[in-house]
Design a protein around this motif. Structure first.
Motif, PDB file in Angstrom:
ATOM      1  N   SER A  43       0.834  -1.208   0.000  1.00 30.84           N
ATOM      2  CA  SER A  43       0.000   0.000   0.000  1.00 30.84           C
ATOM      3  C   SER A  43       0.873   1.264   0.000  1.00 30.84           C
ATOM      4  CB  SER A  43      -1.034   0.007   1.127  1.00 30.84           C
ATOM      5  OG  SER A  43      -0.404  -0.176   2.336  1.00 30.84           O
ATOM      6  N   PHE A  44       2.047   1.191   0.635  1.00 30.95           N
ATOM      7  CA  PHE A  44       2.971   2.332   0.594  1.00 30.95           C
ATOM      8  C   PHE A  44       3.357   2.653  -0.858  1.00 30.95           C
ATOM      9  CE2 PHE A  44       7.344   3.908   0.337  1.00 30.95           C
ATOM     10  CZ  PHE A  44       7.304   5.014   1.181  1.00 30.95           C
ATOM     11  N   PHE A  45       3.713   1.604  -1.618  1.00 27.17           N
ATOM     12  CA  PHE A  45       4.181   1.857  -2.984  1.00 27.17           C
ATOM     13  C   PHE A  45       3.026   2.125  -3.959  1.00 27.17           C
ATOM     14  CE2 PHE A  45       8.153  -0.178  -1.447  1.00 27.17           C
ATOM     15  CZ  PHE A  45       9.030   0.831  -1.811  1.00 27.17           C
ATOM     16  N   LYS A  46       1.839   1.647  -3.628  1.00 30.29           N
ATOM     17  CA  LYS A  46       0.697   1.918  -4.520  1.00 30.29           C
ATOM     18  C   LYS A  46       0.492   3.415  -4.644  1.00 30.29           C
ATOM     19  CE  LYS A  46      -1.939  -2.223  -5.000  1.00 30.29           C
ATOM     20  NZ  LYS A  46      -2.526  -3.239  -4.171  1.00 30.29           N
ATOM     21  N   ALA A  47       0.747   4.121  -3.547  1.00 29.58           N
ATOM     22  CA  ALA A  47       0.586   5.577  -3.572  1.00 29.58           C
ATOM     23  C   ALA A  47       1.660   6.245  -4.440  1.00 29.58           C
ATOM     24  CB  ALA A  47       0.648   6.111  -2.137  1.00 29.58           C
ATOM     25  N   LYS A  48       2.703   5.493  -4.784  1.00 30.55           N
ATOM     26  CA  LYS A  48       3.809   6.078  -5.569  1.00 30.55           C
ATOM     27  C   LYS A  48       4.003   5.325  -6.875  1.00 30.55           C
ATOM     28  CE  LYS A  48       6.152   7.402  -1.377  1.00 30.55           C
ATOM     29  NZ  LYS A  48       7.380   7.941  -0.918  1.00 30.55           N
ATOM     30  N   LEU A  49       2.939   4.678  -7.324  1.00 28.35           N
ATOM     31  CA  LEU A  49       3.021   3.769  -8.463  1.00 28.35           C
ATOM     32  C   LEU A  49       3.697   4.385  -9.687  1.00 28.35           C
ATOM     33  CD1 LEU A  49       2.186   0.882  -9.124  1.00 28.35           C
ATOM     34  CD2 LEU A  49       0.058   1.771 -10.066  1.00 28.35           C
ATOM     35  N   SER A  50       3.343   5.627  -9.992  1.00 21.89           N
ATOM     36  CA  SER A  50       3.845   6.233 -11.235  1.00 21.89           C
ATOM     37  C   SER A  50       5.361   6.401 -11.208  1.00 21.89           C
ATOM     38  CB  SER A  50       3.171   7.580 -11.470  1.00 21.89           C
ATOM     39  OG  SER A  50       3.485   8.412 -10.370  1.00 21.89           O
ATOM     40  N   ARG A  51       5.950   6.420 -10.003  1.00 23.23           N
ATOM     41  CA  ARG A  51       7.398   6.637  -9.916  1.00 23.23           C
ATOM     42  C   ARG A  51       8.202   5.341 -10.019  1.00 23.23           C
ATOM     43  NH1 ARG A  51       7.583  10.141  -4.549  1.00 23.23           N
ATOM     44  NH2 ARG A  51       9.810   9.704  -4.719  1.00 23.23           N
ATOM     45  N   LEU A  52       7.516   4.207  -9.990  1.00 22.25           N
ATOM     46  CA  LEU A  52       8.240   2.928  -9.985  1.00 22.25           C
ATOM     47  C   LEU A  52       8.630   2.466 -11.390  1.00 22.25           C
ATOM     48  CD1 LEU A  52       6.142   0.902  -7.365  1.00 22.25           C
ATOM     49  CD2 LEU A  52       8.173   2.309  -6.988  1.00 22.25           C
ATOM     50  N   CYS A  53       9.680   1.659 -11.478  1.00 23.67           N
ATOM     51  CA  CYS A  53      10.097   1.112 -12.773  1.00 23.67           C
ATOM     52  C   CYS A  53       9.065   0.067 -13.238  1.00 23.67           C
ATOM     53  CB  CYS A  53      11.490   0.482 -12.668  1.00 23.67           C
ATOM     54  SG  CYS A  53      11.533  -1.081 -11.770  1.00 23.67           S
ATOM     55  N   ALA A  54       9.170  -0.329 -14.520  1.00 25.96           N
ATOM     56  CA  ALA A  54       8.164  -1.243 -15.080  1.00 25.96           C
ATOM     57  C   ALA A  54       8.118  -2.560 -14.303  1.00 25.96           C
ATOM     58  CB  ALA A  54       8.488  -1.504 -16.550  1.00 25.96           C
ATOM     59  N   ASP A  55       9.297  -3.069 -13.918  1.00 25.06           N
ATOM     60  CA  ASP A  55       9.337  -4.340 -13.179  1.00 25.06           C
ATOM     61  C   ASP A  55       8.617  -4.215 -11.837  1.00 25.06           C
ATOM     62  OD1 ASP A  55      10.645  -5.800 -15.052  1.00 25.06           O
ATOM     63  OD2 ASP A  55      12.645  -5.563 -14.165  1.00 25.06           O
ATOM     64  N   CYS A  56       8.867  -3.086 -11.146  1.00 19.39           N
ATOM     65  CA  CYS A  56       8.261  -2.923  -9.810  1.00 19.39           C
ATOM     66  C   CYS A  56       6.749  -2.721  -9.904  1.00 19.39           C
ATOM     67  CB  CYS A  56       8.923  -1.777  -9.054  1.00 19.39           C
ATOM     68  SG  CYS A  56      10.530  -2.284  -8.394  1.00 19.39           S
ATOM     69  N   LYS A  57       6.288  -2.193 -11.042  1.00 17.78           N
ATOM     70  CA  LYS A  57       4.828  -2.060 -11.220  1.00 17.78           C
ATOM     71  C   LYS A  57       4.182  -3.448 -11.243  1.00 17.78           C
ATOM     72  CE  LYS A  57       4.571   2.462 -13.253  1.00 17.78           C
ATOM     73  NZ  LYS A  57       5.262   3.181 -14.330  1.00 17.78           N
ATOM     74  N   ILE A  58       4.923  -4.418 -11.755  1.00 20.65           N
ATOM     75  CA  ILE A  58       4.408  -5.804 -11.737  1.00 20.65           C
ATOM     76  C   ILE A  58       4.607  -6.401 -10.343  1.00 20.65           C
ATOM     77  CG2 ILE A  58       4.690  -8.113 -12.750  1.00 20.65           C
ATOM     78  CD1 ILE A  58       5.684  -6.645 -15.308  1.00 20.65           C
ATOM     79  N   ARG A  59       5.795  -6.113  -9.756  1.00 16.66           N
ATOM     80  CA  ARG A  59       6.089  -6.669  -8.417  1.00 16.66           C
ATOM     81  C   ARG A  59       5.039  -6.261  -7.390  1.00 16.66           C
ATOM     82  NH1 ARG A  59      12.177  -4.972  -9.286  1.00 16.66           N
ATOM     83  NH2 ARG A  59      12.944  -6.884 -10.227  1.00 16.66           N
ATOM     84  N   ILE A  60       4.503  -5.085  -7.525  1.00 18.66           N
ATOM     85  CA  ILE A  60       3.558  -4.591  -6.517  1.00 18.66           C
ATOM     86  C   ILE A  60       2.340  -5.503  -6.415  1.00 18.66           C
ATOM     87  CG2 ILE A  60       2.032  -3.020  -7.819  1.00 18.66           C
ATOM     88  CD1 ILE A  60       2.782  -0.934  -5.628  1.00 18.66           C
ATOM     89  N   GLU A  61       2.001  -6.155  -7.515  1.00 14.97           N
ATOM     90  CA  GLU A  61       0.881  -7.108  -7.478  1.00 14.97           C
ATOM     91  C   GLU A  61       1.360  -8.482  -7.033  1.00 14.97           C
ATOM     92  OE1 GLU A  61      -2.090  -6.190  -7.749  1.00 14.97           O
ATOM     93  OE2 GLU A  61      -1.654  -4.168  -8.488  1.00 14.97           O
ATOM     94  N   LYS A  62       2.528  -8.875  -7.555  1.00 17.75           N
ATOM     95  CA  LYS A  62       2.942 -10.272  -7.384  1.00 17.75           C
ATOM     96  C   LYS A  62       3.835 -10.516  -6.175  1.00 17.75           C
ATOM     97  CE  LYS A  62       2.485 -11.945 -12.015  1.00 17.75           C
ATOM     98  NZ  LYS A  62       3.133 -12.508 -13.176  1.00 17.75           N
ATOM     99  N   ASN A  63       4.752  -9.614  -5.923  1.00 15.51           N
ATOM    100  CA  ASN A  63       5.740  -9.845  -4.864  1.00 15.51           C
ATOM    101  C   ASN A  63       6.270  -8.492  -4.386  1.00 15.51           C
ATOM    102  OD1 ASN A  63       7.641 -10.937  -3.173  1.00 15.51           O
ATOM    103  ND2 ASN A  63       8.722 -12.109  -4.755  1.00 15.51           N
TER     104      ASN A  63
END
Ligand code: AMP
Length: 411
Positions: A179-199
């Motif tokens: 939930s911390f990173f969901k608030a900063k989603l646009s700033r994350l790299c493409a891999d981390c955008k997937i990681r936020i759902e999976k791991n």
């Protein structure tokens, strides 16, 4: 001309001596801690790894070398813990000794992008203690890793320590991080955008600058752990302090594999550059049960051999001056020479001869190049007398010795 595949390495004889010494030092440390060696196959069912490490882990998602055999899917082992746990259960090791301390040394395979310190075939020296939830075992395993490094002559490494807590604590941590990173989603790299759902925990390991910056205000401090896990972690820390082992608490150290619970640690070395992890490990209290075995706590770690070789001041102790070099001149001498070599070898003397038909001068030069300790010259003259000329290659002195007593003389 064929070349070795990218990310694989030839260990040439000179370097191989250091490998042998590292293995020997490690085996001695494992012995002192009463660990016994286990050798498991390089190939395992692919499902063993996806089940153990987690389908969303980096290794399972991207890095396994898969081997298909008709309907079966195997994988070259990317790490040692899953295969060892499988072997522990399959061979009923819990029924015999119960609590088991096992170590392994061998190659691992990961389909990573090769770079300095990152290979596709690399080697682990690792161990696992299976059958206890006691924090003393975590302490012992970390102390063992620490002693192995000391005996190997590594200095300046740092032990990073954290606790992920029990599965409930870990789930809460994962949700908090997500939930911390969901608030900063646009700033994350493409891999981390997937990681936020999976791991989501893997985002904390991302090397991307933007993701690191996004993680800046993440608070992973005190109060996350349930009372039991908190107590366990305190006991681990106290034990390490009592043994005089320095460590630092790293709340962002999460390790990306599903099986870890409670204690996790990583040992890094500043001399390694961007791939600075020498080794890592932790507790995995649910894996044995997950794989169909009894409900047993376990903890272990693995060092990367190639990285250990980069950080040591250790120099090979093997004295190269042990070779006895036989120079047999003429057909008859060569026949006698073969017998003499046989006798020396039976007596355990390291010896060799010239197989290139060199002249005496050429063969002496070769002996010198090979750093021979001594040369034996067997020519017609010597044959007639039933003797051999023994030349000490360091002092240059030489004398004649009876063939019948040369082996005893060399010993
Ligand atoms: P890991 O299971 O990823 O924690 O690996 C344990 C240790 O193995 C690391 O700390 C490294 O020293 C080493 N290691 C892992 N992956 C590689 C690789 N691709 N190449 C070389 N060494 C590796």
């Amino acid at each position: 001309m064929y070349k070795r595949i990218s990310g694989a390495k030839d260990v040439l004889p000179e370097e191989s001596l250091l490998w042998q010494e590292l293995e020997q030092i490690s085996r001695r440390v494992f012995r002192a801690y009463n660990y016994r060696e286990i050798r498991t196959p390089l190939l395992e069912e692919e499902a063993l790894f996806s089940r153990s490490l987690g389908g969303a882990s980096e290794i399972v998602q991207k890095q396994m070398f898969i081997v298909r055999n008709q309907d079966e899917v195997y994988a070259l082992r990317p790490e040692g813990t899953a295969g060892l746990a499988r072997a522990y259960i399959e061979n009923n090791l819990d029924k015999g000794a119960g609590f088991a301390k096992l170590y392994y040394i061998g190659p691992m395979f990961r389909r990573e992008r090769p770079q300095k310190g990152r290979l596709r075939q690399f080697h682990h020296i690792g161990c696992e203690a299976i059958g206890s939830h006691q924090p003393q075992v975590d302490i012992e395993v970390i102390a063992l890793a620490h002693q192995l490094l000391r005996n190997w002559g590594a200095q300046g490494h740092q032990i990073k320590l954290n606790s992920l807590g029990c599965p409930k604590d870990k789930q809460a941590l994962t949700q908090g991080v997500a939930s911390f990173f969901k608030a900063k989603l646009s700033r994350l790299c493409a891999d981390c955008k997937i990681r936020i759902e999976k791991n989501p925990l893997r985002i904390l390991d991302c090397k991307n600058d933007a993701c690191r910056e996004a993680a800046n205000n993440l608070s992973l401090g005190q109060g996350r752990l349930c009372p039991e896990c908190n107590e366990h972690f305190s006991r681990v820390r106290e034990g390490l302090t009592a043994l005089g082992i320095d460590y630092e608490i790293y709340p962002a150290l999460v390790r990306g594999l599903d099986y870890y619970t409670r204690t996790v640690f990583e040992i890094s070395h500043p001399g390694l550059g961007s791939q600075d992890a020498l080794g890592a490990g932790g507790r995995y209290d649910n894996l044995i049960k997950e794989l169909g075995g009894p409900d047993l706590g376990a903890v272990g770690f693995a060092f990367g051999v190639e990285r250990l070789l980069l950080v040591t001041s250790h120099k090979s102790q093997v004295t190269s001056r042990e070779l006895v070099y036989l120079i047999a001149l003429g057909e008859q001498a060569k026949k006698e020479g073969l017998k003499l070599l046989g006798q020396m070898r039976q007596a355990g003397i390291c010896c060799d001869t010239d197989y290139e038909n060199k002249s005496l001068k050429g063969a002496l030069r070769k002996a010198n190049d090979l750093a021979a300790k001594a040369v034996l010259i067997l020519g017609d003259d010597e044959l007639k007398k039933g003797a051999v000329t023994l030349k000490d290659m360091q002092s240059g002195e030489q004398k004649e010795v009876a063939l019948a007593s040369i082996v005893a003389e060399l010993i």
